[in-house]
Scaffold this motif. Structure first.
Motif, PDB file in Angstrom:
ATOM      1  N   ASP A   1       0.853  -1.191   0.000  1.00 49.23           N
ATOM      2  CA  ASP A   1       0.000   0.000   0.000  1.00 49.23           C
ATOM      3  C   ASP A   1       0.888   1.241   0.000  1.00 49.23           C
TER       4      ASP A   1
ATOM      5  N   SER B   1      -0.430   4.412   0.033  1.00 48.36           N
ATOM      6  CA  SER B   1      -1.301   5.547   0.337  1.00 48.36           C
ATOM      7  C   SER B   1      -0.599   6.613   1.175  1.00 48.36           C
ATOM      8  N   HIS B   2       0.517   6.254   1.812  1.00 49.10           N
ATOM      9  CA  HIS B   2       1.282   7.243   2.584  1.00 49.10           C
ATOM     10  C   HIS B   2       2.118   8.141   1.675  1.00 49.10           C
ATOM     11  N   SER B   3       2.281   7.770   0.430  1.00 48.69           N
ATOM     12  CA  SER B   3       3.127   8.517  -0.504  1.00 48.69           C
ATOM     13  C   SER B   3       2.315   9.593  -1.216  1.00 48.69           C
TER      14      SER B   3
ATOM     15  N   LYS C   1       0.354  11.556  -4.076  1.00 50.69           N
ATOM     16  CA  LYS C   1      -0.546  10.972  -5.064  1.00 50.69           C
ATOM     17  C   LYS C   1       0.179  10.594  -6.350  1.00 50.69           C
TER      18      LYS C   1
ATOM     19  N   GLN D   1       1.816   7.159  -6.366  1.00 51.40           N
ATOM     20  CA  GLN D   1       0.978   5.988  -6.123  1.00 51.40           C
ATOM     21  C   GLN D   1       0.639   5.276  -7.434  1.00 51.40           C
TER      22      GLN D   1
ATOM     23  N   GLN E   1       4.528   0.379  -6.820  1.00 50.37           N
ATOM     24  CA  GLN E   1       4.170  -0.725  -5.925  1.00 50.37           C
ATOM     25  C   GLN E   1       5.064  -1.941  -6.190  1.00 50.37           C
TER      26      GLN E   1
ATOM     27  N   ASP F   1      -1.416   3.664 -14.889  1.00 51.94           N
ATOM     28  CA  ASP F   1      -2.352   4.326 -13.989  1.00 51.94           C
ATOM     29  C   ASP F   1      -3.009   5.526 -14.670  1.00 51.94           C
TER      30      ASP F   1
END
Length: 382
Positions: free
Chosen positions: A56, A58-60, A62, A65, A70, A106
């Motif tokens: 995950d 989500s701490h990075s 946007k 991401q 990943q 993405d």
């Protein structure tokens, strides 16, 4: 301190699984890629999809991401335990990553009809993977991304080795990451390079590549360890924008340069991981180049039936499989239909279950534009 560059830790994430043990186990089984319409809705295709859970992010920020990051972070987490035991100066560490897609996949979703999200250009910049990893780890030394198509991951390892030998840094995190996306799957399809069946390298019936995704990371330094990067050979055909030199002259030059760099004779090499894409032209030129350089008895194989062609990650991933061969003596098998192409010189393609006490292993990567590289990895006594 020695100018030899050593491998201290290795992280692999691919369609074969996550971690070294998963890859060792996968090599002992018959390869099986995912049959899916993803990335090519009009047709089911075999793709090297990473089906395991990814970290995950989500701490990075946007823009960081992406699936590509990943994959990269998944490979990094396999190095993190070793890294935590080191006392390093962040300014004396380099991050060098190879990629061809970065976060394009993405952004493709953001461009889809009906999407209500805004594409983030920063996410798909070629610089994004190295920038992400350096930022996450607080590294302030050189951090950059290489994009030389299918040689990118191997080129990153070679570039890191040069920085270490020049004394610019003390540690290097190098490798490659590429996530599946419509751009590559449809793009290679437009080139008539995609096979609708599992790829069949070196076969008379070969019909093209299967695209895959992966990440592979090496932790390198001049501090002695069990395995070293002992030779690098690079060349450029300058023959065609996508097709290789049909005689494999540039490939041969890279093979011989790696041997010379390592001060080894062809007969010293115990295993060769072929680029082995299963395209008509690549396999033809590679088989001829290998036959001219090495004795016929050299065990060799293409591991792309296990992973798909992972593009910017391929050179690092396949070098990682050479490390496993050096560590275990289990040579990666060559899976194909057994129908040899009479127009190609015979190669000693590794049969499943082959074991050999391998001291030196080579991995080759050949990319669009005639961009070629060979890496020699060796077990060393310290």
């Amino acid at each position: 301190m020695s100018q030899t560059v050593y491998i201290h830790a290795l992280g692999l994430t691919s369609a074969m699984g996550t971690g070294l043990e998963a890859h060792r186990q996968a090599l002992a089984r018959a390869p099986k890629l995912s049959e899916t319409r993803a990335y090519s809705p009009a047709q089911v295709r075999p793709l090297g999809v990473v089906n395991c859970a990814l970290p995950d992010l989500s701490h990075s920020p946007k823009a960081a991401q992406s699936r590509n990051n990943q994959l990269l972070w998944s490979a990094w987490l396999q190095l993190a335990g070793h890294w935590a035991r080191l006392a390093v100066d962040p300014a004396r560490v380099a991050v060098i990553i190879g990629t061809s897609t970065s976060g394009i996949g993405d952004n493709e979703a953001d461009f889809a009809p009906g999407a209500d999200t805004v594409p983030l250009y920063e996410r798909q910049q070629i610089a994004a993977p190295a920038r992400f990893l350096a930022s996450e780890l607080g590294i302030s030394g050189p951090a950059y991304t290489l994009s030389t198509a299918c040689t990118s991951g191997a080129k990153a390892i070679a570039a890191g080795r040069r920085l270490l030998q020049a004394g610019v840094v003390d540690w290097v995190i190098a490798g490659g990451a590429d996530a599946l996306c419509g751009l590559t799957v449809q793009g290679f399809s437009a080139l008539d390079a995609i096979s609708d069946a599992p790829c069949n390298p070196m076969s008379a019936n070969r019909a093209g590549i299967n695209i895959g995704e992966a990440a592979a990371l090496f932790l390198l330094s001049r501090t002695p360890a069990e395995i070293a990067v002992t030779g690098v050979g690079e060349s450029s055909d300058a023959h065609h924008i996508s097709a290789p030199d049909p005689q494999g002259a540039g490939a041969e030059q890279a093979l011989r340069a790696a041997l010379a760099d390592a001060r080894l004779a062809p007969g010293d090499v115990g295993y060769l991981n072929l680029h082995g894409t299963a395209t008509e032209l690549n396999d033809k030129m590679e088989a001829h180049a290998v036959a001219r350089v090495f004795p016929e008895a050299l065990p060799c194989s293409s591991t792309k039936p296990f992973t798909g062609h992972t593009l910017g990650a391929a050179g690092a991933l396949e070098a990682g499989l050479c490390v496993l061969a050096l560590q275990t003596g289990e040579l990666p098998p060559h899976h194909w239909d057994g129908q040899a192409d009479s127009a190609l010189p015979a190669l000693n393609l590794v049969r499943p279950g082959t074991h050999a006490a391998c001291v030196h292993a080579m991995s080759t990567s050949f990319a669009f534009g005639g961009n070629n590289i060979a890496l020699l990895l060796s077990r060393v006594s310290n």
